[in-house]
Write an enzyme that holds these catalytic residues in place. Structure first.
Site, PDB file in Angstrom:
ATOM      1  N   CYS A   1       0.848  -1.183   0.000  1.00  0.00           N
ATOM      2  CA  CYS A   1       0.000   0.000   0.000  1.00  0.00           C
ATOM      3  C   CYS A   1       0.884   1.234   0.000  1.00  0.00           C
ATOM      4  O   CYS A   1       2.077   1.158   0.281  1.00  0.00           O
ATOM      5  CB  CYS A   1      -0.898   0.015   1.228  1.00  0.00           C
TER       6      CYS A   1
ATOM      7  N   ARG B   1       1.595   1.376  -6.082  1.00  0.00           N
ATOM      8  CA  ARG B   1       1.719   0.525  -4.907  1.00  0.00           C
ATOM      9  C   ARG B   1       0.380  -0.087  -4.499  1.00  0.00           C
ATOM     10  O   ARG B   1       0.324  -0.896  -3.572  1.00  0.00           O
ATOM     11  CB  ARG B   1       2.299   1.322  -3.736  1.00  0.00           C
TER      12      ARG B   1
ATOM     13  N   TRP C   1      -3.751  -1.839  -1.601  1.00  0.00           N
ATOM     14  CA  TRP C   1      -3.764  -3.131  -2.281  1.00  0.00           C
ATOM     15  C   TRP C   1      -4.191  -4.147  -1.241  1.00  0.00           C
ATOM     16  O   TRP C   1      -3.519  -4.348  -0.237  1.00  0.00           O
ATOM     17  CB  TRP C   1      -2.388  -3.453  -2.833  1.00  0.00           C
TER      18      TRP C   1
ATOM     19  N   ASN D   1       0.597   0.346   6.040  1.00  0.00           N
ATOM     20  CA  ASN D   1       1.109  -0.574   5.033  1.00  0.00           C
ATOM     21  C   ASN D   1       1.738  -1.746   5.771  1.00  0.00           C
ATOM     22  O   ASN D   1       2.565  -1.546   6.661  1.00  0.00           O
ATOM     23  CB  ASN D   1       2.150   0.118   4.146  1.00  0.00           C
ATOM     24  N   GLY D   2       1.361  -2.974   5.409  1.00  0.00           N
ATOM     25  CA  GLY D   2       1.933  -4.144   6.061  1.00  0.00           C
ATOM     26  C   GLY D   2       0.852  -5.081   6.557  1.00  0.00           C
ATOM     27  O   GLY D   2      -0.302  -5.033   6.120  1.00  0.00           O
TER      28      GLY D   2
ATOM     29  N   GLU E   1      11.266 -14.548 -17.906  1.00  0.00           N
ATOM     30  CA  GLU E   1      10.901 -13.147 -17.725  1.00  0.00           C
ATOM     31  C   GLU E   1       9.969 -12.679 -18.839  1.00  0.00           C
ATOM     32  O   GLU E   1       9.017 -11.930 -18.590  1.00  0.00           O
ATOM     33  CB  GLU E   1      12.170 -12.283 -17.682  1.00  0.00           C
TER      34      GLU E   1
ATOM     35  N   LYS F   1       6.236 -11.154 -18.141  1.00  0.00           N
ATOM     36  CA  LYS F   1       5.765  -9.864 -18.623  1.00  0.00           C
ATOM     37  C   LYS F   1       4.492 -10.034 -19.442  1.00  0.00           C
ATOM     38  O   LYS F   1       3.546  -9.265 -19.311  1.00  0.00           O
ATOM     39  CB  LYS F   1       6.830  -9.198 -19.500  1.00  0.00           C
TER      40      LYS F   1
ATOM     41  N   GLU G   1       1.421 -11.026 -17.137  1.00  0.00           N
ATOM     42  CA  GLU G   1       0.966 -10.093 -16.121  1.00  0.00           C
ATOM     43  C   GLU G   1       0.294  -8.850 -16.700  1.00  0.00           C
ATOM     44  O   GLU G   1      -0.525  -8.231 -16.013  1.00  0.00           O
ATOM     45  CB  GLU G   1       2.110  -9.695 -15.172  1.00  0.00           C
TER      46      GLU G   1
ATOM     47  N   HIS H   1       9.973 -32.725 -22.551  1.00  0.00           N
ATOM     48  CA  HIS H   1       9.735 -33.510 -21.342  1.00  0.00           C
ATOM     49  C   HIS H   1       8.374 -33.195 -20.723  1.00  0.00           C
ATOM     50  O   HIS H   1       8.219 -33.251 -19.502  1.00  0.00           O
ATOM     51  CB  HIS H   1      10.848 -33.277 -20.328  1.00  0.00           C
TER      52      HIS H   1
ATOM     53  N   LYS I   1       3.323  -2.868  -7.267  1.00  0.00           N
ATOM     54  CA  LYS I   1       4.743  -2.762  -7.585  1.00  0.00           C
ATOM     55  C   LYS I   1       5.646  -3.385  -6.530  1.00  0.00           C
ATOM     56  O   LYS I   1       6.510  -4.182  -6.829  1.00  0.00           O
ATOM     57  CB  LYS I   1       5.098  -1.285  -7.773  1.00  0.00           C
TER      58      LYS I   1
END
Length: 648
Positions: free
Chosen positions: A2, A27, A74, A100-101, A522, A526, A529, A545, A643
């Site tokens: 947050c 955030r 968030w 935040n937390g 990566e 990208k 998401e 496999h 983020k």
């Protein structure tokens, strides 16, 4: 995950708080709210949704006052709603708190407070804090004492900021979640991240765990949780408000992709060359390192994987572990182990937990981060900064490139220092550098470990020269050219055309080998998401496999080629082609055999194979960006993501 903003100053606070919230929306954007203190008490307004919803709710409201706090959320406890949005207050709205937390003992605190008659209106863990403060105020204590008492009862991670109805002050603290103080000429600020107030001041103080800070008309005071005075250094931020704005761009992600030539120049400045110092590591500082363990999450984990490949190719045992696994199931560590925490923000909760596990062991620790003053930079034994500048887009782009470039420089430093088990012996016998982790024979390993280091060093220098000769030029030369090479890729419109061509595909598979493997992971990350389409990354040799069962003519396979072992990757490509899958190759300009074998090709300038993955990755960033743009996705604010992941 947050965003907190607080402000105390001479003029009206609301405008600056709202500006900070808009900047902090990366955030969290589930809900937003503000609380402003005036002569009439506290004015609180909060709404589910992005800050635009809060702006609409404030129309016609008079929330004037020089002291206030704001929050963008968030969700962790309770779904997005007006009731669960911050700030949270006590029943009489004497106290307003943003957080935040995660408060881990909130359920027991809530039960205790309910039994005493305090009424809760949300599902959040945060709401216990204003009620704890209210209980202390009801007992006759002052606001500062009440705040300290409430904080002392909390377990978990938190950054907290509080205003009360009858004081022109903000009370705040942090424990495991970021909080930074901004010092302006006419105002003081607190925020989860510097971009929230860099428009108003570039002077900052990075607060440490359990610091308590009080902002009022006289300035600010920092103390311990017990009230003892604390001195913290004031630093100047090396970038401007413009760096944290979109400017002419539609999205931060595209802006930050385009900024990579600049960010890479900042990353490598003064660091190229065998004898160049790498921040805390002058020549010889890493000579006693035998093994390296990287810990990281998400994009940073892919950069760590890339770094581990580079070290193994130099005969140094290295592995990358997901921080959320390492923190609870760590690998054995010795005093010859270097644990490297790779984290863009320096505040990633799982990575910090891993760092603390490593700090409790005999191992040495290093933080590779973008943020000076971050928790990781302070808690590790040493820190190396990637110098990428501010990154606002949730999907990391320029920080990945700068992380990989920094880890390449770090690998060179280790190699030149003669780090690793059996530094001088066995390197020429390693063979497949994609899988090499050191010497094969235990007898050779013991011999190497007991060898005279000066003799090892002489032999190692010859091995280094031989490796670089076979790679066709030095890594340093390729590193110097890297910013311009990235600029060439950024200017290429090939990814936009391919995003349009393959819009109707069912799935997107990304494959690679060596440093191309973490780049494939990566690229898939990208893509998934920000497009919300199914995308997976695989080691090229692993395709047969299991994953090959999913390949159809509607599966686009994107293959990363680096100029090393390309013929083996090409064999895996042909396996997918034979099942009808369209193939997109991403590789060097001179790789004509690869170009001829694939359906579509995105090329980048020829470079050292160790750095080729950085150039390939820029193409994959652009591919994901354009594919998301075609689908009209919220590119900078992908659903369910934020983020900086500051909760486990």
């Amino acid at each position: 995950m947050c965003g907190i903003i607080a402000r105390v100053g001479e003029d009206d606070a609301l405008g600056e708080i709202l500006a900070g919230l808009r900047t902090l929306e990366y955030r969290g954007y589930d809900s937003a709210g503000v609380a402003v203190r005036s002569d009439d008490g506290l004015g609180v307004c909060k709404r589910e949704g992005e800050t635009d919803a809060l702006d609409a709710a404030l129309v016609g409201r008079d929330l004037s006052g020089s002291v206030g706090i704001g929050h963008t959320r968030w969700s962790t406890h309770g779904p997005p709603s007006d009731a669960n949005a911050h700030p949270h207050t006590d029943a009489d709205e004497r106290v307003a708190v943003v957080h935040n937390g995660i408060i881990r003992n909130y359920e027991s605190l809530r039960r205790e407070l309910r039994e005493e008659g305090y009424r809760f209106t949300s599902e959040t863990d945060t709401e216990v804090v204003p009620h704890l403060v209210a209980r202390e105020l009801d007992a006759g204590t002052d606001a500062e004492t009440a705040f300290r008492s409430a904080v002392d009862q909390l377990e978990g991670s938190y950054a907290l900021a509080m205003v009360v109805a009858d004081e022109d002050a903000v009370y705040a603290t942090r424990h495991g979640s970021p909080l930074v103080l901004g010092i302006g000429d006419d105002a003081r600020y607190l925020a989860s991240d510097v971009p929230a107030f860099v428009e108003f001041t570039d002077r900052v103080v990075y607060l440490e765990d359990d610091d308590v800070v009080i902002l009022d008309d006289d300035g600010h005071r920092i103390a311990t949780i017990d009230g003892g005075p604390v001195e913290r250094e004031t630093e100047t931020v090396g970038w401007t408000a413009g760096d944290a704005r979109k400017g002419v761009y539609s999205h931060f992600m595209r802006k930050e992709i385009d900024e990579q030539p600049t960010s890479l120049r900042q990353t490598i400045e003064g660091r190229i060359g065998d004898e160049a110092a790498l921040d805390a590591f002058p020549p010889g500082a890493l000579a006693d390192v035998e093994t390296v363990v990287f810990v990281a999450c998400g994009t940073s984990y892919h950069a760590a994987m890339y770094g581990s490949v580079l070290l193994r190719r130099r005969g140094i045992f290295a592995t990358a572990m997901r921080a959320n696994e390492f923190a609870h199931d760590p690998t054995p560590l010795s005093d010859r182990t270097l644990v490297v925490a790779v984290t863009q923000s320096g505040e990633t909760a799982d990575t910090l937990a891993s760092l603390r596990v490593a700090n409790a062991s005999p191992a040495r620790t290093l933080a590779v981060t973008n943020v000076i003053g971050s928790s990781a930079a302070r808690e590790a034994d040493d820190a190396v900064f990637i110098r990428a500048g501010p990154e606002i887009g949730v999907a990391a782009t320029k920080t990945f490139s700068s992380q990989v470039a920094t880890l390449s420089l770090f690998a060179n430093r280790l190699e030149c220092d003669g780090a690793g088990i059996g530094t001088a012996l066995g390197r020429e016998e390693i063979g497949d550098r994609d899988t090499a982790v050191g010497l094969d024979a235990s007898a050779d390993r013991d011999t190497a470990a007991n060898s005279d280091r000066s003799a090892d060093s002489d032999a190692a220098e010859g091995t280094i020269a031989a490796r670089r000769a076979t790679d066709g030029g030095t890594v340093s030369d390729a590193m110097r050219a890297l910013p311009d090479d990235v600029a060439t890729v950024v200017a290429d419109d090939g990814a936009a055309r391919l995003a349009e061509r393959y819009t109707d595909a069912d799935s997107y598979f990304f494959i690679g080998r060596g440093v191309g493997y973490p780049v494939a992971l990566e690229g898939a990350l990208k893509f998934k998401e920000i497009t919300y389409e199914h995308a997976e990354g695989f080691a090229a040799g692993e395709l047969k496999h299991g994953p090959l069962a999913l390949v159809t003519p509607s599966t686009v396979v994107v293959a990363v080629f680096t100029g090393r072992d390309d013929e083996r990757t090409l064999h895996n490509v042909r396996e997918a082609q034979s099942r009808g899958a369209p193939i997109v190759g991403v590789g060097p300009e001179s790789a004509t055999e690869v170009r001829d074998a694939v359906d579509q090709y995105l090329s980048f300038p020829d470079t050292d194979p160790e750095l080729a993955g950085i150039l390939a990755n820029v193409h994959l960033q652009l591919l994901a960006y354009h594919a998301a743009e075609i689908r009209d996705r919220a590119i900078d604010k992908p659903r369910n993501l934020a983020k900086s992941v500051t909760v486990e």
